[in-house]
Enzyme design. Sequence first.
Site, PDB file in Angstrom:
ATOM      1  N   SER A  77       0.803  -1.236   0.239  1.00 55.17           N
ATOM      2  CA  SER A  77      -0.237   0.057   0.005  1.00 55.17           C
ATOM      3  C   SER A  77       0.737   1.355  -0.029  1.00 55.17           C
ATOM      4  O   SER A  77       1.563   1.387   1.168  1.00 55.17           O
ATOM      5  CB  SER A  77      -0.830   0.017   1.268  1.00 55.17           C
ATOM      6  OG  SER A  77      -1.456   1.254   1.085  1.00 55.17           O
ATOM      7  N   HIS A 116      -1.151  -1.258  -4.301  1.00 49.44           N
ATOM      8  CA  HIS A 116      -2.149  -0.769  -3.750  1.00 49.44           C
ATOM      9  C   HIS A 116      -2.368   0.740  -3.622  1.00 49.44           C
ATOM     10  O   HIS A 116      -1.429   1.299  -2.827  1.00 49.44           O
ATOM     11  CB  HIS A 116      -2.483  -1.598  -2.445  1.00 49.44           C
ATOM     12  CG  HIS A 116      -3.760  -1.600  -1.830  1.00 49.44           C
ATOM     13  ND1 HIS A 116      -4.894  -2.045  -2.087  1.00 49.44           N
ATOM     14  CD2 HIS A 116      -4.300  -0.513  -0.839  1.00 49.44           C
ATOM     15  CE1 HIS A 116      -5.971  -1.807  -1.245  1.00 49.44           C
ATOM     16  NE2 HIS A 116      -5.618  -0.898  -0.465  1.00 49.44           N
ATOM     17  N   ASP A 141      -4.571   3.722  -2.222  1.00 49.22           N
ATOM     18  CA  ASP A 141      -5.633   4.273  -1.203  1.00 49.22           C
ATOM     19  C   ASP A 141      -6.225   5.670  -1.457  1.00 49.22           C
ATOM     20  O   ASP A 141      -5.432   6.502  -1.347  1.00 49.22           O
ATOM     21  CB  ASP A 141      -5.184   4.136   0.137  1.00 49.22           C
ATOM     22  CG  ASP A 141      -5.154   2.656   0.497  1.00 49.22           C
ATOM     23  OD1 ASP A 141      -6.026   1.847   0.611  1.00 49.22           O
ATOM     24  OD2 ASP A 141      -3.999   2.428   0.918  1.00 49.22           O
ATOM     25  N   GLY A 155      -9.065   3.963   6.471  1.00 48.45           N
ATOM     26  CA  GLY A 155      -8.723   5.506   6.749  1.00 48.45           C
ATOM     27  C   GLY A 155      -7.220   5.787   6.997  1.00 48.45           C
ATOM     28  O   GLY A 155      -6.651   6.645   6.539  1.00 48.45           O
ATOM     29  N   GLY A 181      -3.060   3.935   7.773  1.00 51.47           N
ATOM     30  CA  GLY A 181      -2.263   2.689   7.825  1.00 51.47           C
ATOM     31  C   GLY A 181      -1.668   2.447   9.341  1.00 51.47           C
ATOM     32  O   GLY A 181      -2.031   3.122  10.078  1.00 51.47           O
ATOM     33  N   ASP A 194      -7.404  -6.134   3.567  1.00 52.37           N
ATOM     34  CA  ASP A 194      -6.337  -4.902   3.882  1.00 52.37           C
ATOM     35  C   ASP A 194      -6.552  -4.495   5.399  1.00 52.37           C
ATOM     36  O   ASP A 194      -7.497  -4.196   5.948  1.00 52.37           O
ATOM     37  CB  ASP A 194      -7.136  -3.908   2.893  1.00 52.37           C
ATOM     38  CG  ASP A 194      -6.411  -2.562   2.788  1.00 52.37           C
ATOM     39  OD1 ASP A 194      -5.559  -2.381   3.548  1.00 52.37           O
ATOM     40  OD2 ASP A 194      -7.031  -1.666   2.176  1.00 52.37           O
ATOM     41  N   GLY A 214      -3.510  -4.202   8.893  1.00 49.38           N
ATOM     42  CA  GLY A 214      -2.807  -4.824   9.835  1.00 49.38           C
ATOM     43  C   GLY A 214      -2.056  -6.231   9.439  1.00 49.38           C
ATOM     44  O   GLY A 214      -2.232  -7.170  10.298  1.00 49.38           O
ATOM     45  N   GLY A 221       0.810  -2.034   3.998  1.00 51.05           N
ATOM     46  CA  GLY A 221       1.653  -1.119   4.018  1.00 51.05           C
ATOM     47  C   GLY A 221       2.712  -0.718   5.013  1.00 51.05           C
ATOM     48  O   GLY A 221       3.873  -0.883   4.674  1.00 51.05           O
TER      49      GLY A 221
HETATM   50  C1  DX5 Z   1      -6.500   1.784   5.329  1.00 48.39           C
HETATM   51  C2  DX5 Z   1      -5.883   1.428   3.712  1.00 48.39           C
HETATM   52  C3  DX5 Z   1      -4.945   0.407   3.726  1.00 48.39           C
HETATM   53  C4  DX5 Z   1      -3.503   0.773   4.635  1.00 48.39           C
HETATM   54  C5  DX5 Z   1      -3.035  -0.501   5.218  1.00 48.39           C
HETATM   55  O1  DX5 Z   1      -7.741   2.420   5.174  1.00 48.39           O
HETATM   56  O2  DX5 Z   1      -6.933   0.934   3.125  1.00 48.39           O
HETATM   57  O3  DX5 Z   1      -4.647  -0.178   2.491  1.00 48.39           O
HETATM   58  O4  DX5 Z   1      -2.631   1.270   3.746  1.00 48.39           O
HETATM   59  O5  DX5 Z   1      -2.031  -0.091   5.961  1.00 48.39           O
HETATM   60  P1  DX5 Z   1      -1.206  -1.059   6.992  1.00 48.39           P
HETATM   61  O6  DX5 Z   1      -0.865  -2.458   6.390  1.00 48.39           O
HETATM   62  O7  DX5 Z   1      -0.410  -0.531   7.338  1.00 48.39           O
HETATM   63  O8  DX5 Z   1      -2.325  -1.868   8.033  1.00 48.39           O
HETATM   64 ZN    ZN Z   2      -6.603   0.022   1.088  1.00 44.73          ZN
END
Ligand code: DX5
Ligand code: ZN
Length: 218
Positions: free
Chosen positions: A10, A35, A37, A144, A146, A177, A179, A199
């Site tokens: 991400s 990815h 966002d 919303g 990461g 998507d 964690g 991400g």
């Molecule tokens: C959150 C996004 C994710 C985010 C994931 O709303 O949709 O794609 O970047 O981040 P991680 O992998 O750090 O949880």
């Molecule tokens: Zn996402």
Amino acid sequence: MSNKRIVSPSMLSADFGHLERDTKMIDRSRAEWVHIDVIDGVFVPNISFGFPVLKAITSATEKFMDVHLMIVEPEKYVGRFADAGADLVTFHWEATEDVEGCINLIREKGVKVGVSIKPKTPVSVLEDILPKIDLVLIMSVEPGFGGQSFIEGSTEKVAELRAMIERKGLDVMIEIDGGVSRHNARELYEAGCDALVAGSAVFKAADPEAEIVAILEA
Ligand code: DX5
Ligand code: ZN
């Protein structure tokens, strides 16, 4: 049916001062997807980026552009995201009154169609639309931001959806998507995920390319 194993890093966790460098890293890596966002400050309480940034990323990689729209009234924009280089446009089931209309608008552009559900939305809402889409994106954090922790119970949602897809004899991919890291990747692939979004796990790693391999081979 055996699922695929795809990692979709991400870009929300990338360093925007070095966008090209971070995109090229993904381009060299074993990640098949990128990815993206898009967050509008209305559907969720944060704002990310739009078309110019998507174009900059697209021009720096050959990888499959996995665009996740966290915006209200996605029907207004899904076509433009397809035109801007998305290979898959995923919108939120909760964000529109016209889920079928959105699906059709994306389909008309000749790109893949994804529908995402938030953690509190049950997979049963997808029952009727599954035959019309290519992918379901299950949110395992509130959308919303990461860097949040994986919500317990999300793996069971994946398994429930995989069973529903198989019962219907469909070919719909499952992506998850929020964690995700090398620590839960194996259970997610085993529960039926084809694609894992990661991400902070990727971009905060000392060696992001090696981290992508660790998630793929978990
Ligand atoms: C959150 C996004 C994710 C985010 C994931 O709303 O949709 O794609 O970047 O981040 P991680 O992998 O750090 O949880
Ligand atoms: Zn996402």
